[in-house]
Design an enzyme around this catalytic site. Sequence first.
Site, PDB file in Angstrom:
ATOM      1  N   LYS A 129     -14.228  16.683   8.513  1.00  0.00           N
ATOM      2  CA  LYS A 129     -15.412  15.817   8.532  1.00  0.00           C
ATOM      3  C   LYS A 129     -16.535  16.396   7.688  1.00  0.00           C
ATOM      4  O   LYS A 129     -17.131  15.700   6.862  1.00  0.00           O
ATOM      5  CB  LYS A 129     -15.884  15.605   9.967  1.00  0.00           C
ATOM      6  CG  LYS A 129     -17.070  14.651  10.099  1.00  0.00           C
ATOM      7  CD  LYS A 129     -17.565  14.524  11.530  1.00  0.00           C
ATOM      8  CE  LYS A 129     -16.571  13.844  12.419  1.00  0.00           C
ATOM      9  NZ  LYS A 129     -17.110  13.563  13.780  1.00  0.00           N
ATOM     10  N   GLU A 177     -10.908  27.250   8.471  1.00  0.00           N
ATOM     11  CA  GLU A 177      -9.454  27.265   8.350  1.00  0.00           C
ATOM     12  C   GLU A 177      -8.979  26.208   7.346  1.00  0.00           C
ATOM     13  O   GLU A 177      -8.127  26.477   6.491  1.00  0.00           O
ATOM     14  CB  GLU A 177      -8.801  27.012   9.709  1.00  0.00           C
ATOM     15  CG  GLU A 177      -9.088  28.066  10.755  1.00  0.00           C
ATOM     16  CD  GLU A 177     -10.274  27.717  11.634  1.00  0.00           C
ATOM     17  OE1 GLU A 177     -10.342  28.224  12.761  1.00  0.00           O
ATOM     18  OE2 GLU A 177     -11.152  26.940  11.173  1.00  0.00           O
ATOM     19  N   GLY A 221     -12.908  14.643  17.104  1.00  0.00           N
ATOM     20  CA  GLY A 221     -11.652  14.984  16.436  1.00  0.00           C
ATOM     21  C   GLY A 221     -10.425  14.620  17.237  1.00  0.00           C
ATOM     22  O   GLY A 221      -9.443  14.098  16.708  1.00  0.00           O
ATOM     23  N   ARG A 222     -10.457  14.865  18.541  1.00  0.00           N
ATOM     24  CA  ARG A 222      -9.284  14.604  19.378  1.00  0.00           C
ATOM     25  C   ARG A 222      -9.098  13.119  19.668  1.00  0.00           C
ATOM     26  O   ARG A 222      -8.118  12.726  20.284  1.00  0.00           O
ATOM     27  CB  ARG A 222      -9.396  15.392  20.681  1.00  0.00           C
ATOM     28  CG  ARG A 222     -10.661  15.110  21.481  1.00  0.00           C
ATOM     29  CD  ARG A 222     -10.845  16.182  22.552  1.00  0.00           C
ATOM     30  NE  ARG A 222     -12.066  16.034  23.333  1.00  0.00           N
ATOM     31  CZ  ARG A 222     -13.258  16.487  22.950  1.00  0.00           C
ATOM     32  NH1 ARG A 222     -13.398  17.081  21.770  1.00  0.00           N
ATOM     33  NH2 ARG A 222     -14.316  16.345  23.732  1.00  0.00           N
ATOM     34  N   GLU A 259      -9.814  20.024  25.900  1.00  0.00           N
ATOM     35  CA  GLU A 259     -11.064  20.097  25.154  1.00  0.00           C
ATOM     36  C   GLU A 259     -12.073  19.111  25.723  1.00  0.00           C
ATOM     37  O   GLU A 259     -13.277  19.332  25.652  1.00  0.00           O
ATOM     38  CB  GLU A 259     -10.815  19.824  23.668  1.00  0.00           C
ATOM     39  CG  GLU A 259     -11.956  20.266  22.765  1.00  0.00           C
ATOM     40  CD  GLU A 259     -11.575  20.261  21.299  1.00  0.00           C
ATOM     41  OE1 GLU A 259     -11.111  21.310  20.795  1.00  0.00           O
ATOM     42  OE2 GLU A 259     -11.728  19.206  20.647  1.00  0.00           O
ATOM     43  N   HIS A 305      16.124  22.882  31.476  1.00  0.00           N
ATOM     44  CA  HIS A 305      16.892  24.118  31.360  1.00  0.00           C
ATOM     45  C   HIS A 305      15.992  25.317  31.064  1.00  0.00           C
ATOM     46  O   HIS A 305      16.472  26.362  30.615  1.00  0.00           O
ATOM     47  CB  HIS A 305      17.965  23.963  30.280  1.00  0.00           C
ATOM     48  CG  HIS A 305      19.010  22.951  30.640  1.00  0.00           C
ATOM     49  ND1 HIS A 305      20.167  23.277  31.289  1.00  0.00           N
ATOM     50  CD2 HIS A 305      19.043  21.605  30.481  1.00  0.00           C
ATOM     51  CE1 HIS A 305      20.891  22.192  31.498  1.00  0.00           C
ATOM     52  NE2 HIS A 305      20.222  21.163  31.017  1.00  0.00           N
ATOM     53  N   LYS A 309     -15.578  30.633  16.605  1.00  0.00           N
ATOM     54  CA  LYS A 309     -15.706  30.380  15.166  1.00  0.00           C
ATOM     55  C   LYS A 309     -16.840  31.218  14.569  1.00  0.00           C
ATOM     56  O   LYS A 309     -16.692  31.825  13.501  1.00  0.00           O
ATOM     57  CB  LYS A 309     -15.996  28.896  14.907  1.00  0.00           C
ATOM     58  CG  LYS A 309     -14.828  27.955  15.111  1.00  0.00           C
ATOM     59  CD  LYS A 309     -15.268  26.547  14.749  1.00  0.00           C
ATOM     60  CE  LYS A 309     -14.150  25.539  14.893  1.00  0.00           C
ATOM     61  NZ  LYS A 309     -14.599  24.169  14.523  1.00  0.00           N
TER      62      LYS A 309
END
Length: 545
Positions: free
Chosen positions: A209, A215, A270-271, A356, A387, A507
């Site tokens: 954005k 990153e 974002g999510r 979040e 399993h 961050k």
Amino acid sequence: MIAAPPLRERKAWQALEHHHAEIGRRTLRELFAADPERGERLTAEAEGIYLDYSKHRITDETMRLLIELAEESGLPQRRAAMFAGEHINVSEDRAALHVALRMPATESLVVDGTDVVTEVHKVLRQMRAFAGKVRSGTWTGYTGKRIRNIINVGIGGSDLGPVMAYEALRYYSDRDMTFRFVSNVDSTDFAEATRGLAADETLFIISSKTFGTLETLTNAQSARDWVVSQLGSEDAVARHFVAVSTNAEKVAAFGIDTANMFGFWDWVGGRYSMDSAIGLSTMIAIGPDNFDEMLAGFHAMDEHFRHAPLAANLPVIMGLLCVWYGDFFDAQTVGVMPYDQYLKRFPAYLQQLTMESNGKHVTLTGERVDYPTGAVFWGEPGTNGQHSFYQLIHQGTRLIPVDLIGFAQSLNPIRNHHDILSSNVFAQAQALAFGKTEEEVRAEGTPEHVVPHRVMEGNRPTSVLLAKVLTPRLLGSLVALYEHSVFTQGTIWQIDSFDQWGVELGKALANQIAPELESAAEPELSHDSSTNTLIRRYRRLKAMS
């Protein structure tokens, strides 16, 4: 919106505390014996999703009290405020209007003086036009070759949503194209994503954005170097990079033509952004028509959540059950087990959406909460999980409510695979609910010293979500279902489900530490003794031949 009293002071909450003391120890065997029809009655259905919540440790009275709690907590009012575009994200003073991303073009919603639906469809038209060019081969790379590889570069919601959607809808994707995703700043992620690809056939979508996420920009710069080194010209950047961003200045400085910048808005977290321009890679993969179908599925569940009575409202029911177990049974986690390989990344996507959003320790007014919020969500596709970790769910000492997601039809029918797969959905729900008693174990001829080891207490709650087949529309409805369940929980807990300040501190500290790791000269360190020691050891190991 009404101002709800503190959670523990609400009448419905106090009634639920008394109710839990009465039924908390009742077993699902007892509940089904006393109410044989509950498996037909404790169900709900909307937009192709059938929810069986009868195997929960609840009665009709439980649900009545939970609905009263939702009403007393102001859920209908806060829901209306969200759909109206009010600034319900209080700590950032903005709307949380992801529902506008999937509203039809015929609708209008004016927020802060702007019709956001008009803005949304302007970007969708831009996305459709670009996706059509890439899919048809009209858009070519610097050397004139057709684009065959798409790499989305983002992190958090700018990665988890597109990855999940691509994997979930891979059946509908263009199989002549390769789609890969880079999120981790670990250079291995970038190296493996580009391995075996030719730069002149590769398009990067840089999703950030602000165009300033460390990153993402680190990976984007490595992608830029990779393209330029292979194609020999800075001019190649404009043909091999597009941006999903709002920062035109930084996008242009990177070398991306701002005509190929796809925007979104500060009211999109974002999510909650996979159906915005962040979904550009999804649209290229499955085509604009299928993307529109996904949006229609989102919108259909939005409308169900908005208008259905609380007692028949799928997201409300699921959200209230999470509150019931988290706050009254001290259940700290929720398992989500999709019995469809295409949904293998769905639990990871839900981890961000849920944790979040609701991993908060203060209320909307900044008061410290005195009750649990935000369960840990996790899971794997069935039958793989059976399993590995299902042992703990069946016989462990912690209560773990589980969502089992199944489909009546497979997109890839082979022999009797799908019936075997689906039998496990129903078998696991039954086994978790009813278990196996000592008497039943002994009746099988089990040696006495082994009997305790084979007893399964049962009384483990499950929701079964059953649909016909996984389609783009169904995926949209499924994601929206969990979005609004998260909203319901946050409203009960009176927390802000739309900020994420807990992401920021790490961050900021990483930005301070990175130069100390890179510096040629020994830096003067001012952290705590543990961090200082770790930095010095890292620098020594890094320098070793």
